[in-house]
Design an enzyme around this catalytic site. Structure first.
Site, short mmCIF file in Angstrom:
data_model
loop_
_atom_site.label_atom_id
_atom_site.label_comp_id
_atom_site.label_asym_id
_atom_site.label_seq_id
_atom_site.Cartn_x
_atom_site.Cartn_y
_atom_site.Cartn_z
N HIS A 235 14.12 6.48 -11.52
CA HIS A 235 13.45 7.35 -10.88
C HIS A 235 14.11 7.97 -9.55
O HIS A 235 13.50 8.27 -8.57
CB HIS A 235 12.15 6.40 -10.47
CG HIS A 235 11.05 7.63 -10.16
ND1 HIS A 235 9.75 7.14 -9.65
CD2 HIS A 235 10.91 8.88 -10.25
CE1 HIS A 235 9.16 8.24 -9.42
NE2 HIS A 235 9.65 9.22 -9.67
N ASP B 156 6.78 -2.42 -8.83
CA ASP B 156 6.54 -1.43 -8.78
C ASP B 156 4.89 -1.08 -8.38
O ASP B 156 4.09 -1.60 -9.14
CB ASP B 156 6.78 -0.24 -10.06
CG ASP B 156 6.84 0.95 -9.79
OD1 ASP B 156 6.22 1.64 -8.77
OD2 ASP B 156 7.16 1.78 -10.83
N ASP B 157 4.73 -0.72 -7.08
CA ASP B 157 3.20 -0.55 -6.68
C ASP B 157 2.57 -1.87 -6.67
O ASP B 157 1.24 -2.06 -6.82
CB ASP B 157 2.43 0.28 -7.65
CG ASP B 157 2.74 1.78 -7.71
OD1 ASP B 157 3.77 2.02 -6.96
OD2 ASP B 157 2.28 2.68 -8.31
N CYS C 144 7.44 5.46 -4.17
CA CYS C 144 8.55 4.97 -5.08
C CYS C 144 9.94 5.72 -4.81
O CYS C 144 10.85 4.77 -4.45
CB CYS C 144 8.07 5.18 -6.60
SG CYS C 144 9.52 4.64 -7.68
N ASP D 123 8.30 -1.46 -4.27
CA ASP D 123 8.96 -0.25 -3.71
C ASP D 123 7.86 0.30 -2.84
O ASP D 123 8.17 1.03 -2.10
CB ASP D 123 9.12 0.62 -4.93
CG ASP D 123 8.15 1.00 -5.75
OD1 ASP D 123 6.83 0.24 -5.55
OD2 ASP D 123 8.05 1.96 -6.40
#
Ligand SMILES: *[C@@H]1O[C@H](CO)[C@@H](O)[C@H](O)[C@H]1NC(C)=O
Ligand SMILES: *[C@@H]1O[C@H](CO)[C@@H](O)[C@H](O)[C@H]1NC(C)=O
Length: 487
Positions: A131, A37-38, A75, A277
């Site tokens: 999410h 993530d990120d 995301c 992502d």
């Protein structure tokens, strides 16, 4: 005597039948899709020797390095593209990530990847961050093709406390799991993934499995056990030590998963994929170095990720052609259909399946399985970075055609300028030389192309937040049941 002989013959026949059964049955590979993530381009050891990620490094070095792997700048859109095979601008998901109190979720009229794998005999597992909406049960993972879910419905939260604002967000299947409290999410997600692998190996049926392990790493808040921070020299700024430490914790979890696959004899028949992502946050200095821009932008730093695909049967090489996150959908299905024989991937197809697939599989992704497994040339020559039509009809977004990249609008902002920009990514991957004035014809052509694509876009799905979703209404937990699901 005679009894014994006939028992022996019977036993022999049974063995023969089992062997026959195995022969005729196609051996489908397992899939482990690891999502960070990120995570920035420069946050992995194969791009940055300061980072300690030996397990990921080994998979990368022995696998196929995806030199031009692209995702969406945010995301939720990337996760939507991965699981539907559609560009987010065709789903209304081209905007921001879904906020905790936004009453919406991933389009229910789309069949998600696990729903297509189940009829092929796969068990399907989602571990980590979802999410993709939860205001109605219909949006949640177990209603969207996953047999098991363990993790968080929201887009972010604390790594140990599993709270966002005041609400608790951690589930095992559909039940709130309070035993997770106080434990580091990265380790929990790694451990559950290991458990899934071991159970799959122990199952009498030995069905193949599809596992998505979706780590929070390195999304804020920057929380990580001190022992990982201590691995990095104090000469580095603390913020950077923490970020790298989070990567190292994730790497350890990946190492545990790989060990489990090897222990259980599943490593050779498993395909492991890895990507972030979206790119790293721009304010984290150097996170996407040397690429420009970061998360939320369609510059390379926001959309081009450190990525690989690994399986012993695939060998190792550098796949330099364009790969878009929508491509995984058809690529994974293609790998599932074609299967593995004696550690090699086979080309044959089942005729009926082929017809069915051609009828059913819409979407924007391209089947890159032959490009990966047989090293044929990639079918992908172009892609959309993102696309949106403003209220006044203005088209914004980015488009790639071969080596050229064109972009314009809010996600193409650099300082005060919003483009248009035209870059030759092959020669100028860090996007320094705007070719708009030099190549006016090409610029015009690319813009026209973007406008043409915009005809198939749908408006952004960004409903106003609803206080009905506040954890106070659900005993302090984030929980479904506060929006209607569209028909
Ligand atoms: C994860 O698994 C390891 C190995 O079984 C165990 O020692 C550890 O306590 C587990 N961690 C958590 C947070 O469950
Ligand atoms: C892959 O090839 C590209 C283009 O030649 C090169 O820049 C890159 O460093 C290579 N990556 C790896 C991991 O070898």
């Amino acid at each position: 005597m005679r009894g014994k002989a006939s028992a022996l013959i019977l036993g022999f026949l049974v063995v023969l039948l089992i062997v026959q059964e195995c022969r005729s049955k196609k051996h489908r590979p397992n899939f482990v899709f690891i999502l960070a993530d990120d995570l920035g381009w420069n946050d992995v050891s194969w791009h940055n020797p300061d980072v300690i990620s030996p397990n990921l490094q080994e998979l990368h070095d022995n696998g196929i390095s995806l030199h031009q792997h692209y995702v969406q700048p945010i995301c939720t859109p990337t996760r939507s593209a991965l699981l539907t095979g559609f560009y987010p601008y065709k789903l209304g998901r081209q905007g921001d990530g879904i906020e905790p109190l936004q009453p919406t979720g991933l389009n229910l009229d789309k069949k998600l990847l696990p729903e297509r794998l189940k009829p092929l005999g796969y068990s399907t597992h989602m571990v980590g961050k979802w999410h993709l909406g939860f205001c109605n049960w219909a949006y949640t993972p177990l209603r969207r093709g996953f047999d098991t879910f363990y993790g968080k419905y929201l887009g972010s939260g604390k790594y140990f406390q599993h709270t966002r604002m005041s609400g608790y967000d951690f589930r095992d299947q559909e039940e709130i799991d309070r035993s997770a409290r106080g434990k580091y999410s990265t380790t929990l997600f790694g451990n559950r993934s290991v458990e899934i692998i071991r159970k799959a190996a122990a199952a009498r049926t030995r069905n193949p499995f599809f596992l998505v392990t979706s780590f929070q790493t390195v999304h804020k808040p920057m929380e990580v056990p001190q022992k990982y921070v201590d691995l990095y020299p104090e000469s580095l700024p603390l913020a950077i030590r923490k970020r790298y430490a989070m990567v190292t914790a994730m790497d350890e979890a990946v190492g545990d998963m790989v060990d489990a696959l090897k222990d259980e004899g599943l490593f050779d028949e498993t395909i492991i994929m890895f990507t972030s992502d979206d790119g790293g946050k721009e304010f984290n200095e150097g996170t996407n170095f040397p690429l420009s821009g970061g998360q939320g932008s369609i510059w390379e730093g926001g959309t081009r990720t450190a990525a690989f695909v690994h399986s012993p049967a695939l060998g190792n090489y550098n796949h330099t052609e364009i790969f878009h996150v929508t491509d995984w959908y058809k690529t994974i299905l293609s790998a599932a259909h074609k299967g593995i024989k004696a550690g090699e991937f086979v080309e044959e197809k089942e005729e009926e399946e082929e017809v069915e697939e051609e009828e059913e599989l819409a979407g924007d992704g391209m089947d890159q399985w032959d490009a990966l497994a047989l090293r044929k040339s990639s079918p992908r020559r172009w892609m959309i970075y993102n696309l949106n039509v403003l209220e006044d009809g203005t088209v914004e977004g980015g488009l790639r055609r071969g080596q050229f990249k064109y972009m314009i609008g809010s996600e193409a902002r650099r300082g005060d300028e919003t483009g248009p920009w035209l870059f030759n990514i092959d020669h100028d991957p860090t996007e320094q030389h705007n070719l708009v004035d030099l190549l006016p014809e090409m610029t015009k052509y690319m813009h026209t192309e973007l406008e043409m694509r915009a005809k198939s876009s749908v408006p952004m799905d960004e409903p106003k937040t609803s206080l009905g979703g506040l954890p106070d209404n659900f005993g302090g937990d984030w929980a479904p049941g506060w929006c209607a699901a569209p028909e």
